[in-house]
Design a protein around this motif. Structure first.
Motif, PDB file in Angstrom:
ATOM      1  N   ASP A 213       0.826  -1.211   0.000  1.00  0.00           N
ATOM      2  CA  ASP A 213       0.000   0.000   0.000  1.00  0.00           C
ATOM      3  C   ASP A 213       0.858   1.257   0.000  1.00  0.00           C
ATOM      4  O   ASP A 213       0.487   2.278  -0.580  1.00  0.00           O
ATOM      5  N   ASP A 214       2.011   1.182   0.689  1.00  0.00           N
ATOM      6  CA  ASP A 214       2.941   2.306   0.724  1.00  0.00           C
ATOM      7  C   ASP A 214       4.299   1.815   0.222  1.00  0.00           C
ATOM      8  O   ASP A 214       5.171   1.438   1.006  1.00  0.00           O
ATOM      9  N   PRO A 215       4.491   1.805  -1.118  1.00  0.00           N
ATOM     10  CA  PRO A 215       5.730   1.249  -1.676  1.00  0.00           C
ATOM     11  C   PRO A 215       6.977   2.003  -1.225  1.00  0.00           C
ATOM     12  O   PRO A 215       8.031   1.384  -1.033  1.00  0.00           O
ATOM     13  N   ASN A 216       6.889   3.323  -1.033  1.00  0.00           N
ATOM     14  CA  ASN A 216       8.056   4.095  -0.601  1.00  0.00           C
ATOM     15  C   ASN A 216       8.522   3.659   0.792  1.00  0.00           C
ATOM     16  O   ASN A 216       9.720   3.513   1.054  1.00  0.00           O
ATOM     17  N   ALA A 217       7.547   3.432   1.685  1.00  0.00           N
ATOM     18  CA  ALA A 217       7.877   2.991   3.042  1.00  0.00           C
ATOM     19  C   ALA A 217       8.526   1.608   3.003  1.00  0.00           C
ATOM     20  O   ALA A 217       9.468   1.333   3.763  1.00  0.00           O
ATOM     21  N   ALA A 218       8.019   0.752   2.117  1.00  0.00           N
ATOM     22  CA  ALA A 218       8.588  -0.598   2.002  1.00  0.00           C
ATOM     23  C   ALA A 218      10.029  -0.538   1.525  1.00  0.00           C
ATOM     24  O   ALA A 218      10.902  -1.247   2.055  1.00  0.00           O
ATOM     25  N   ARG A 219      10.305   0.299   0.544  1.00  0.00           N
ATOM     26  CA  ARG A 219      11.668   0.400   0.018  1.00  0.00           C
ATOM     27  C   ARG A 219      12.615   1.020   1.058  1.00  0.00           C
ATOM     28  O   ARG A 219      13.782   0.624   1.162  1.00  0.00           O
ATOM     29  N   GLU A 220      12.095   1.984   1.842  1.00  0.00           N
ATOM     30  CA  GLU A 220      12.917   2.591   2.891  1.00  0.00           C
ATOM     31  C   GLU A 220      13.243   1.589   3.989  1.00  0.00           C
ATOM     32  O   GLU A 220      14.329   1.616   4.585  1.00  0.00           O
ATOM     33  N   THR A 221      12.302   0.676   4.267  1.00  0.00           N
ATOM     34  CA  THR A 221      12.514  -0.351   5.293  1.00  0.00           C
ATOM     35  C   THR A 221      13.687  -1.249   4.923  1.00  0.00           C
ATOM     36  O   THR A 221      14.517  -1.605   5.765  1.00  0.00           O
ATOM     37  N   PHE A 222      13.743  -1.617   3.659  1.00  0.00           N
ATOM     38  CA  PHE A 222      14.831  -2.500   3.211  1.00  0.00           C
ATOM     39  C   PHE A 222      16.117  -1.721   2.932  1.00  0.00           C
ATOM     40  O   PHE A 222      17.199  -2.304   2.927  1.00  0.00           O
ATOM     41  N   GLY A 223      15.987  -0.429   2.690  1.00  0.00           N
ATOM     42  CA  GLY A 223      17.160   0.399   2.438  1.00  0.00           C
ATOM     43  C   GLY A 223      17.938  -0.072   1.216  1.00  0.00           C
ATOM     44  O   GLY A 223      17.356  -0.286   0.144  1.00  0.00           O
ATOM     45  N   ASP A 224      19.249  -0.251   1.378  1.00  0.00           N
ATOM     46  CA  ASP A 224      20.091  -0.695   0.267  1.00  0.00           C
ATOM     47  C   ASP A 224      20.072  -2.205   0.073  1.00  0.00           C
ATOM     48  O   ASP A 224      20.701  -2.721  -0.859  1.00  0.00           O
ATOM     49  N   ASP A 225      19.361  -2.886   0.945  1.00  0.00           N
ATOM     50  CA  ASP A 225      19.287  -4.348   0.856  1.00  0.00           C
ATOM     51  C   ASP A 225      18.127  -4.737  -0.070  1.00  0.00           C
ATOM     52  O   ASP A 225      16.990  -4.900   0.370  1.00  0.00           O
ATOM     53  N   ASN A 226      18.412  -4.882  -1.341  1.00  0.00           N
ATOM     54  CA  ASN A 226      17.383  -5.206  -2.344  1.00  0.00           C
ATOM     55  C   ASN A 226      17.019  -6.687  -2.237  1.00  0.00           C
ATOM     56  O   ASN A 226      17.856  -7.559  -2.507  1.00  0.00           O
ATOM     57  N   PRO A 227      15.773  -7.007  -1.843  1.00  0.00           N
ATOM     58  CA  PRO A 227      15.378  -8.420  -1.733  1.00  0.00           C
ATOM     59  C   PRO A 227      15.310  -9.128  -3.084  1.00  0.00           C
ATOM     60  O   PRO A 227      15.221 -10.358  -3.134  1.00  0.00           O
ATOM     61  N   LEU A 228      15.335  -8.362  -4.167  1.00  0.00           N
ATOM     62  CA  LEU A 228      15.295  -8.951  -5.514  1.00  0.00           C
ATOM     63  C   LEU A 228      16.615  -8.703  -6.245  1.00  0.00           C
ATOM     64  O   LEU A 228      16.639  -8.423  -7.449  1.00  0.00           O
ATOM     65  N   ALA A 229      17.694  -8.827  -5.499  1.00  0.00           N
ATOM     66  CA  ALA A 229      19.021  -8.511  -6.049  1.00  0.00           C
ATOM     67  C   ALA A 229      19.382  -9.371  -7.253  1.00  0.00           C
ATOM     68  O   ALA A 229      20.148  -8.946  -8.125  1.00  0.00           O
ATOM     69  N   ASN A 230      18.838 -10.577  -7.337  1.00  0.00           N
ATOM     70  CA  ASN A 230      19.150 -11.476  -8.449  1.00  0.00           C
ATOM     71  C   ASN A 230      18.006 -11.571  -9.459  1.00  0.00           C
ATOM     72  O   ASN A 230      17.832 -12.596 -10.122  1.00  0.00           O
ATOM     73  N   SER A 231      17.231 -10.481  -9.556  1.00  0.00           N
ATOM     74  CA  SER A 231      16.042 -10.525 -10.413  1.00  0.00           C
ATOM     75  C   SER A 231      16.151  -9.659 -11.660  1.00  0.00           C
ATOM     76  O   SER A 231      15.141  -9.338 -12.282  1.00  0.00           O
ATOM     77  N   ALA A 232      17.356  -9.257 -12.044  1.00  0.00           N
ATOM     78  CA  ALA A 232      17.512  -8.540 -13.314  1.00  0.00           C
ATOM     79  C   ALA A 232      17.074  -9.463 -14.448  1.00  0.00           C
ATOM     80  O   ALA A 232      17.278 -10.678 -14.400  1.00  0.00           O
ATOM     81  N   SER A 233      16.468  -8.886 -15.470  1.00  0.00           N
ATOM     82  CA  SER A 233      15.914  -9.732 -16.526  1.00  0.00           C
ATOM     83  C   SER A 233      15.711  -8.948 -17.815  1.00  0.00           C
ATOM     84  O   SER A 233      15.756  -7.722 -17.831  1.00  0.00           O
ATOM     85  N   PHE A 234      15.474  -9.708 -18.887  1.00  0.00           N
ATOM     86  CA  PHE A 234      15.003  -9.141 -20.149  1.00  0.00           C
ATOM     87  C   PHE A 234      13.512  -9.458 -20.251  1.00  0.00           C
ATOM     88  O   PHE A 234      13.085 -10.585 -19.998  1.00  0.00           O
ATOM     89  N   THR A 235      12.725  -8.459 -20.649  1.00  0.00           N
ATOM     90  CA  THR A 235      11.311  -8.676 -20.931  1.00  0.00           C
ATOM     91  C   THR A 235      11.128  -8.622 -22.442  1.00  0.00           C
ATOM     92  O   THR A 235      11.418  -7.598 -23.070  1.00  0.00           O
ATOM     93  N   ILE A 236      10.661  -9.718 -23.009  1.00  0.00           N
ATOM     94  CA  ILE A 236      10.623  -9.866 -24.468  1.00  0.00           C
ATOM     95  C   ILE A 236       9.189 -10.118 -24.934  1.00  0.00           C
ATOM     96  O   ILE A 236       8.438 -10.870 -24.303  1.00  0.00           O
ATOM     97  N   THR A 237       8.794  -9.480 -26.041  1.00  0.00           N
ATOM     98  CA  THR A 237       7.537  -9.803 -26.715  1.00  0.00           C
ATOM     99  C   THR A 237       7.857 -10.293 -28.117  1.00  0.00           C
ATOM    100  O   THR A 237       8.871  -9.907 -28.706  1.00  0.00           O
ATOM    101  N   LEU A 238       6.987 -11.147 -28.640  1.00  0.00           N
ATOM    102  CA  LEU A 238       7.218 -11.759 -29.946  1.00  0.00           C
ATOM    103  C   LEU A 238       6.269 -11.200 -30.998  1.00  0.00           C
ATOM    104  O   LEU A 238       5.169 -10.739 -30.688  1.00  0.00           O
TER     105      LEU A 238
END
Length: 302
Positions: free
Chosen positions: A108-133
């Protein structure tokens, strides 16, 4: 054929239409009905396919990388994917972007959630390519190719949705071809009957013309003119009707149900009829020509 003969053919062709007015009107009415249904079907199919294309554009494939993959390795994977003809679009989603998108979709409050985790990205290994055909029916083979690339950890795709969309698109294509073929055969049959009646009425006159040396082309020409004129008239009427009807429907739907604009995008009337109008006219003339040519070939024995 001389100019005088051409003039004779046109006069006789129009005279045949007046002489068999009831059957000529029946043929024109049949072509009008068939081309009206054809135009209606064409408008529905083209708008439907536009909607499917929009859906296909939202069916994406996500390619995730193995932990520790370097930027150079990611660029190498990018180049391998770009060489494929199936690719319509490809966007890189960094780990930070992935975390931002996830937080906005789930908190509900995405900014507060990101501040809670700070520099610790819980999706650190989630870089990806998004592809359409370009064509979602190729998704299965393309996913198999992606999975074989070195450095790719996981490929996420909507195989069920892609298969259903591709199957629906194919079914609509086959059904439309079948219906249009039936409509054309009915039109040719009606014109053939009209020309047959004209030949029967003028049977004695045609016999005399042949006896005094009239060529096959000279005898056949008035009936060809008759069929082409019937086809032309029968094609102009539905094009005009459909143009104003389609324009009125779009204006009504968009004005009354404005929310549909964000869901379904209609093809503009001028864009649709840039193709539909000339195609309908050619089809109408073609039906008239084929119907009259086949009938004269059969009944005149020439």
């Amino acid at each position: 054929m001389r100019i005088s003969s051409v003039g004779y053919s046109f006069r006789q062709g129009f005279k045949n239409i007046r002489r068999n007015l009831l059957f000529s009107l029946a043929s024109i009415g049949t072509i009008v009905a068939c081309l009206f249904l054809f135009g209606l079907l064409y408008a529905v199919i083209m708008n439907f396919r536009t909607a499917i294309k929009n859906i296909e554009g939202n069916i994406s494939i996500s390619v995730f990388f193995e932990a520790g993959t370097t930027e150079d390795q990611i660029n190498l994977i990018r180049e391998q994917i770009r060489t494929r003809d199936e690719v319509a679009t490809m966007d890189f989603v960094s780990a930070d972007d992935a975390w931002k998108q996830f937080s906005e979709a789930n908190y509900d409050d995405p900014n507060a959630a990101r501040e809670t985790f700070g520099d610790d990205n819980p999706l650190a290994n989630s870089a990806s390519f998004t592809i359409t055909l370009k064509d979602v029916s190729n998704q299965a083979d393309f996913v198999q190719f992606l999975s074989s690339i070195k450095g790719v950890r996981k490929v996420k795709s909507s195989e069920y949705t892609a298969n259903n969309v591709a199957a629906l698109n194919k079914f609509v294509g086959y059904a439309s071809v079948f219906i249009i073929a039936i409509l054309f055969l009915v039109s040719i049959f009606l014109i053939s009957n009209t020309i047959t009646i004209g030949i029967t009425v003028r049977k004695e006159e045609i016999r005399i013309m042949k006896l005094i040396g009239a060529t096959n082309a000279f005898v056949r020409a008035p009936f060809i003119v008759e069929g082409v004129v019937i086809g032309l008239i029968g094609s102009v009427i539905p094009v005009i009707m459909l143009y104003y009807m389609y324009d009125a429907i779009i204006n009504y739907v968009v004005g009354r149900f404005s929310v549909l604009q964000s869901i379904f995008e209609f093809i503009p009337v001028n864009e649709l009829f840039t193709i539909l109008a000339p195609v309908s006219l050619l089809i109408g003339i073609g039906i008239g020509f084929i119907g009259s040519w086949m009938t004269t070939r059969k009944h005149l024995k020439i």
